[in-house]
Design an enzyme around this catalytic site. Sequence first.
Site, mmCIF file in Angstrom:
data_model
loop_
_atom_site.group_PDB
_atom_site.id
_atom_site.type_symbol
_atom_site.label_atom_id
_atom_site.label_comp_id
_atom_site.label_asym_id
_atom_site.label_seq_id
_atom_site.Cartn_x
_atom_site.Cartn_y
_atom_site.Cartn_z
ATOM 1 N N GLU A 253 0.887 -1.139 0.000
ATOM 2 C CA GLU A 253 0.000 0.000 0.000
ATOM 3 C C GLU A 253 0.931 1.196 0.000
ATOM 4 O OE1 GLU A 253 -4.280 1.050 1.760
ATOM 5 O OE2 GLU A 253 -3.460 -0.912 1.377
ATOM 6 N N ASP B 258 12.079 11.117 -2.048
ATOM 7 C CA ASP B 258 11.907 10.036 -1.071
ATOM 8 C C ASP B 258 12.709 8.809 -1.502
ATOM 9 O OD1 ASP B 258 10.990 8.777 1.227
ATOM 10 O OD2 ASP B 258 9.129 8.078 0.283
ATOM 11 N N GLY C 118 -1.885 4.870 -2.832
ATOM 12 C CA GLY C 118 -2.896 3.878 -3.166
ATOM 13 C C GLY C 118 -2.350 2.473 -3.103
#
Length: 315
Positions: free
Chosen positions: A12, A148, A16
């Site tokens: 997940e 990230d 989404g």
Amino acid sequence: MDKYEKLEKVGEGTYGKVYKAKDKTTGQLVALKKTRLEMDEEGIPPTALREVSLLQMLSQSLYVVRLLSVEYVDANSSTGDKNNENAISKSNLYLVFEFLDTDLKKFIDSHRKGPNPRPLSPDLIQSFLFQLCKGVAHCHSHGVLHRDLKPQNLLLDKDKGILKIADLGLGRAFTVPLKSYTHEIVTLWYRAPEVLLGSTHYSTGVDMWSVGCIFAEMVRRQALFPGDSEFQQLLHIFRLLGTPTEKQWPGVSSLRDWHVYPQWEPQNLARAVPSLGPDGVDLLLKMLRFDPAERISAKAAMDHPYFDSLDKSQF
């Protein structure tokens, strides 16, 4: 979406659910990322369209996970809400990516624990780092920051020895991150000090800091700065690299979240990565410069002497 057979939910993400699936016609394994879109009057928000087309362009690089197609599923067609003016239309966008079965985090873990713990070979570290720099340089040359980068976001094709950047920040279009359903805390271990200190203007240096942390982790087989809060994260960094000064990093003390920290002296970085030679340590130091403007760029990193022994023609 009938062309795909969903096999299992593999995660997940921030935006989404992610499924492993099979293309029924070709048998190719794919990763389906299901993303909720809030539609505006004109349909799909232009920001989302821009992000997706950017993603399609970036994924032309071998070192970025390939976006194979984009499928749009109108959620309203089935709900019978067409006449309800007030119904907020929520639709799903499925991003179809090539499927890779492992990532750098799992790969490092398998070398650290399990039946056969062993270091990653220096050649492999060098190859993976070069590919990472190449992928990051590709994104930066198109004006895209990842923001990230972490071992979980670096997918591996183990047979071919290829590393690919995944989860490229859809952060601007899909603004409402879903909670990570495992409630896992978003990791701060790879986050640059300027972000931790609340800087609002940051640039390509944020990714290069993460690349440095990932480099060190491949060598050590454990994280370089494993903080569990933003404050702890900064302390980990300052204890090893020394507390930054205005001289080293002009403007640091005026950043939003700057406090007065204990004055630590920089430690010898080579001791944190004992198996890395002098060229590797030099490159790592250049990636972990405090002042983001001084940090080495991805493109310049690829020309660093650490990579001199690498056959670059294969990439």
